[in-house]
Motif scaffolding. Sequence first.
Motif, PDB file in Angstrom:
ATOM      1  N   ASP A 354       0.879  -1.222  -0.186  1.00 26.76           N
ATOM      2  CA  ASP A 354       0.027   0.072  -0.018  1.00 26.76           C
ATOM      3  C   ASP A 354       1.108   1.089  -0.033  1.00 26.76           C
ATOM      4  O   ASP A 354       1.704   1.282   0.979  1.00 26.76           O
ATOM      5  N   VAL A 357       0.689   3.509   2.853  1.00 27.53           N
ATOM      6  CA  VAL A 357       1.082   3.145   4.024  1.00 27.53           C
ATOM      7  C   VAL A 357       2.714   3.125   4.193  1.00 27.53           C
ATOM      8  O   VAL A 357       3.266   3.439   5.100  1.00 27.53           O
ATOM      9  N   ALA A 374      -3.888   5.509  12.740  1.00 25.72           N
ATOM     10  CA  ALA A 374      -4.558   5.020  11.937  1.00 25.72           C
ATOM     11  C   ALA A 374      -5.933   4.903  12.041  1.00 25.72           C
ATOM     12  O   ALA A 374      -6.526   4.393  13.020  1.00 25.72           O
ATOM     13  N   THR A 376      -9.453   3.569  10.658  1.00 19.85           N
ATOM     14  CA  THR A 376      -9.794   2.312  10.139  1.00 19.85           C
ATOM     15  C   THR A 376     -10.992   1.838  10.526  1.00 19.85           C
ATOM     16  O   THR A 376     -11.411   1.586  11.742  1.00 19.85           O
ATOM     17  N   THR A 381      -6.312  -0.806   7.361  1.00 17.76           N
ATOM     18  CA  THR A 381      -5.277   0.134   7.273  1.00 17.76           C
ATOM     19  C   THR A 381      -4.178  -0.212   8.432  1.00 17.76           C
ATOM     20  O   THR A 381      -3.070   0.059   8.370  1.00 17.76           O
ATOM     21  N   ARG A 384      -1.929  -3.079   7.605  1.00 16.19           N
ATOM     22  CA  ARG A 384      -0.733  -2.646   6.431  1.00 16.19           C
ATOM     23  C   ARG A 384       0.261  -2.169   7.080  1.00 16.19           C
ATOM     24  O   ARG A 384       1.305  -2.045   6.633  1.00 16.19           O
ATOM     25  N   LEU A 385      -0.287  -1.011   7.963  1.00 15.98           N
ATOM     26  CA  LEU A 385       0.968  -0.238   8.866  1.00 15.98           C
ATOM     27  C   LEU A 385       1.779  -1.076   9.377  1.00 15.98           C
ATOM     28  O   LEU A 385       3.182  -1.097   9.482  1.00 15.98           O
ATOM     29  N   VAL A 450      -2.871   8.385   9.367  1.00 13.67           N
ATOM     30  CA  VAL A 450      -3.301   7.853   8.104  1.00 13.67           C
ATOM     31  C   VAL A 450      -4.627   7.590   8.237  1.00 13.67           C
ATOM     32  O   VAL A 450      -5.387   7.046   9.009  1.00 13.67           O
ATOM     33  N   GLY A 452      -8.561   6.948   5.425  1.00 12.85           N
ATOM     34  CA  GLY A 452      -9.224   6.881   4.133  1.00 12.85           C
ATOM     35  C   GLY A 452     -10.557   7.784   3.785  1.00 12.85           C
ATOM     36  O   GLY A 452     -11.262   8.081   5.068  1.00 12.85           O
ATOM     37  N   ALA A 460      -8.835   1.540   0.864  1.00 12.80           N
ATOM     38  CA  ALA A 460      -7.363   1.682   0.999  1.00 12.80           C
ATOM     39  C   ALA A 460      -7.452   3.313   1.617  1.00 12.80           C
ATOM     40  O   ALA A 460      -8.239   4.301   1.282  1.00 12.80           O
ATOM     41  N   ALA A 461      -6.279   3.377   2.405  1.00 17.54           N
ATOM     42  CA  ALA A 461      -6.034   4.811   2.679  1.00 17.54           C
ATOM     43  C   ALA A 461      -5.701   5.550   1.813  1.00 17.54           C
ATOM     44  O   ALA A 461      -4.739   5.347   0.866  1.00 17.54           O
ATOM     45  N   ASN A 462      -6.047   6.866   1.782  1.00 14.57           N
ATOM     46  CA  ASN A 462      -5.674   7.902   0.789  1.00 14.57           C
ATOM     47  C   ASN A 462      -5.342   9.285   1.337  1.00 14.57           C
ATOM     48  O   ASN A 462      -5.442  10.274   0.639  1.00 14.57           O
TER      49      ASN A 462
END
Length: 477
Positions: A354, A357, A374, A376, A381, A384-385, A450, A452, A460-462
């Motif tokens: 990601d 991330v 995060a 989430t 998320t 993934r971190l 972080v 989304g 997904a985080a954006n």
Amino acid sequence: MIRARRSRIVATIGPASSSPEMIITLARAGADVFRLNFSHGSHDNHAASYNAIRAAEEVVGRPLGILADLQGPKLRVGKFADGPVMLKAGQAFRFDNDPTPGDATRVHLPHPEILVAMRPGATLLLDDGKLRMTVTDAGPGYANTTVVNGGKLSERKGVAVPDVVIPMSPLTPKDREDLAFALRLGVDWIALSFVQAPEDMAELRRIVEGRAAVLAKIEKPQALEVLGPILDLCDGVMVARGDLGVEMAPEEVPVAQKVILRAARERGIPVIVATQMLESMTSSPTPTRAEASDVANAVYEGADAVMLSAESAAGDYPEEAVTMMSRIIERVERDPRWPELMQAEQPHNDEDADVLVVAAAQAAKAGSTKCLVAFTTTGATARRLSRERPLQPVLALSPRVEAVRRMCLVWGVEARVSGQPDSLEVVTSDAVAKAVELDLVGPGERVLIVAGTPFGAPGAANLLRLAHAPFPTRKRR
């Protein structure tokens, strides 16, 4: 209650640890996830433990995960007419589908699936591998063998077939009843025993339907041959070294542990290293030096969690075992060489990364960031971190309590329930306020956020944002 370590501890509940007072004690000592072992105990026992764990959350002030471990199929020989028999190396011995009590030449094998799968050259292991036999001839309803390693064989002893895929589901009728009960309770994780193929995990996922996270216990050599496809259907994995060690040569188990751990880390799913980690503490207040090294090595490899079985379930020193495991983890994570050694075990697959991330983890390394936050919905998320193994604490905020509890198994993540933000300003203020409340940042220190958008929608985080904890306001005279 923030722990000074990233790797997590799973403690098994049993007669020594099922009281509400002891569960609170183990949580304070450092247990993050409690394992309900459905190989033992009644549904009433497990319900009482579940309620005690949920009550302990309020006492210790942090979420606690609950893992329901299904028993799986227990393959055993039948009965003997005159008690145990002695088998000698080189003698012939027959397994068949005749329910007549056995003798020194044969015994009933009440599992037709094994007999169907038998072929010449296959190995049978009995009584936790103490007896070994090689199949010389097999046909409908029988398998003739030659004893390789002899010894005493009693009725109802376990049977393992390490080099044959047995055509049976790992979900027995008992497991299906236990699974339905565990889901009604509201457990956070379901562990499936004796996984052989991806289809086993697919079957579990269809039944669970997202009501809990699902975890594969890798304890059969056949699973290693299709490890990737199995893990692709998992939310987590356990290196179940006890049964794995029965069906594999002892020198192969540490290699298998590394293979499983690296594959799990590549996918960013939590991995538990389990079985006999502090076994001597079942009856001793201190572990052996080899056991301490075993726990430490799992931490150096970057395992998300290490697990206590009999040590906390039936041992004389459950609190001491959890405390010792926590001390070992903390000591390893203070080693200046630990980050380098742990990162050396991290597979790098840029296709699955990601990008945002990864950028957050890299930015945290480069600056004075003290904490990553995060936001989430499902926990994805934060996982993934965690996959990037940042050395700063990761605070995961979610409006879903079930997601928060599942994250108790994830390396380096402190998860808390939070309201659903509806704007960037709320995201920023909530992240900083919670990080300050948990003493993860001090005045003026930087927080990397972080999230989304749109807020509250899984995906997904954006969004990546820097913020600073405020300085105390001075009162004017």
